[in-house]
Design a protein around this motif. Structure first.
Motif, PDB file in Angstrom:
ATOM      1  N   GLN A  74       4.481  10.406  -6.956  1.00  0.00           N
ATOM      2  CA  GLN A  74       5.188  10.833  -8.100  1.00  0.00           C
ATOM      3  C   GLN A  74       4.518  11.425  -9.108  1.00  0.00           C
ATOM      4  OE1 GLN A  74       8.329  10.041  -8.870  1.00  0.00           O
ATOM      5  NE2 GLN A  74       9.054   8.310  -7.932  1.00  0.00           N
ATOM      6  N   ASN A  75       2.944  11.321  -9.159  1.00  0.00           N
ATOM      7  CA  ASN A  75       2.205  11.929 -10.234  1.00  0.00           C
ATOM      8  C   ASN A  75       2.158  13.319  -9.756  1.00  0.00           C
ATOM      9  OD1 ASN A  75       1.746   9.915 -12.189  1.00  0.00           O
ATOM     10  ND2 ASN A  75       0.222   8.832 -10.914  1.00  0.00           N
ATOM     11  N   ILE A  76       1.972  13.492  -8.369  1.00  0.00           N
ATOM     12  CA  ILE A  76       1.955  14.984  -7.806  1.00  0.00           C
ATOM     13  C   ILE A  76       3.166  15.613  -8.246  1.00  0.00           C
ATOM     14  CG2 ILE A  76       1.806  16.386  -5.646  1.00  0.00           C
ATOM     15  CD1 ILE A  76      -0.052  14.062  -4.628  1.00  0.00           C
ATOM     16  N   LYS A  77       4.137  15.204  -8.357  1.00  0.00           N
ATOM     17  CA  LYS A  77       5.396  15.730  -8.465  1.00  0.00           C
ATOM     18  C   LYS A  77       5.415  16.050  -9.941  1.00  0.00           C
ATOM     19  CE  LYS A  77      10.218  14.457  -9.384  1.00  0.00           C
ATOM     20  NZ  LYS A  77      11.248  13.398  -9.445  1.00  0.00           N
ATOM     21  N   SER A 111       1.047  -1.307   0.001  1.00  0.00           N
ATOM     22  CA  SER A 111       0.012   0.036  -0.003  1.00  0.00           C
ATOM     23  C   SER A 111       0.928   1.395  -0.174  1.00  0.00           C
ATOM     24  CB  SER A 111      -0.838  -0.091   1.278  1.00  0.00           C
ATOM     25  OG  SER A 111      -1.662   1.198   1.357  1.00  0.00           O
ATOM     26  N   GLY A 112       1.936   1.088   0.764  1.00  0.00           N
ATOM     27  CA  GLY A 112       2.877   2.504   0.943  1.00  0.00           C
ATOM     28  C   GLY A 112       3.649   2.376  -0.486  1.00  0.00           C
ATOM     29  N   GLU A 113       3.888   1.360  -1.068  1.00  0.00           N
ATOM     30  CA  GLU A 113       4.673   1.732  -2.372  1.00  0.00           C
ATOM     31  C   GLU A 113       3.491   2.254  -3.355  1.00  0.00           C
ATOM     32  OE1 GLU A 113       7.738   0.771  -3.780  1.00  0.00           O
ATOM     33  OE2 GLU A 113       8.431  -0.163  -2.020  1.00  0.00           O
ATOM     34  N   GLU A 114       2.534   1.791  -3.469  1.00  0.00           N
ATOM     35  CA  GLU A 114       1.457   2.395  -4.357  1.00  0.00           C
ATOM     36  C   GLU A 114       1.263   3.797  -4.197  1.00  0.00           C
ATOM     37  OE1 GLU A 114      -3.004   1.186  -5.705  1.00  0.00           O
ATOM     38  OE2 GLU A 114      -1.658  -0.363  -5.251  1.00  0.00           O
ATOM     39  N   PHE A 115       1.165   4.060  -2.733  1.00  0.00           N
ATOM     40  CA  PHE A 115       0.890   5.436  -2.536  1.00  0.00           C
ATOM     41  C   PHE A 115       1.985   6.315  -3.182  1.00  0.00           C
ATOM     42  CE2 PHE A 115       1.429   9.392   0.067  1.00  0.00           C
ATOM     43  CZ  PHE A 115       0.341   9.756   0.106  1.00  0.00           C
ATOM     44  N   LEU A 116       3.344   5.697  -2.944  1.00  0.00           N
ATOM     45  CA  LEU A 116       4.508   6.780  -3.705  1.00  0.00           C
ATOM     46  C   LEU A 116       4.402   6.889  -5.075  1.00  0.00           C
ATOM     47  CD1 LEU A 116       6.839   7.771  -2.338  1.00  0.00           C
ATOM     48  CD2 LEU A 116       5.492   6.314  -0.874  1.00  0.00           C
TER      49      LEU A 116
END
Length: 118
Positions: A92-95, A83-88
């Motif tokens: 990345q998309n926000i970046k 879940s944490g990896e998917e959140f990252l």
């Protein structure tokens, strides 16, 4: 509003240091990091706050804590869950959005967050 999925998610990740902790766990070659490694990278966080945020992120399923008690002192390491990896990926998309619409940062444009030294 308290049942809104967006509000609930922002409540989890919007707490001071939570996002920075997730990013530090994501960065680098090693997937596991010890408390003192995180504390060294997040220089302004107090040990109490870091401990509290790690506990909250673990309770929410973003990170997992692994204890190795085969030797003294006991080693405790933290890593991202699936879940944490998917959140990252969302981060990345926000970046990408920020680079496209709001911020000019040539170092960020040319860097994978996992390899980021900032």
């Amino acid at each position: 509003m308290k049942d809104c999925t967006i509000y609930k998610t922002v409540d989890i990740i919007g707490k001071k240091w939570s996002l920075c902790i997730l990013l530090e766990l994501y960065k680098g070659e090693r997937k596991e990091k010890r408390f003192n490694e995180l504390k060294a990278k997040l220089q302004d966080v107090t040990p109490k706050t870091l401990s509290q945020r790690l506990r909250e992120l673990e309770e929410q399923g973003f990170i997992k804590k692994t204890l190795d008690d085969s030797a003294v002192p006991v080693k405790c390491e933290y890593s991202l869950t699936e879940s944490g990896e998917e959140f990252l990926n969302i981060i990345q998309n926000i970046k990408k959005w920020g680079l496209k619409w709001k911020f000019e940062n040539h170092d960020c444009e040319n860097s994978n967050c996992r390899l980021c030294k900032l």
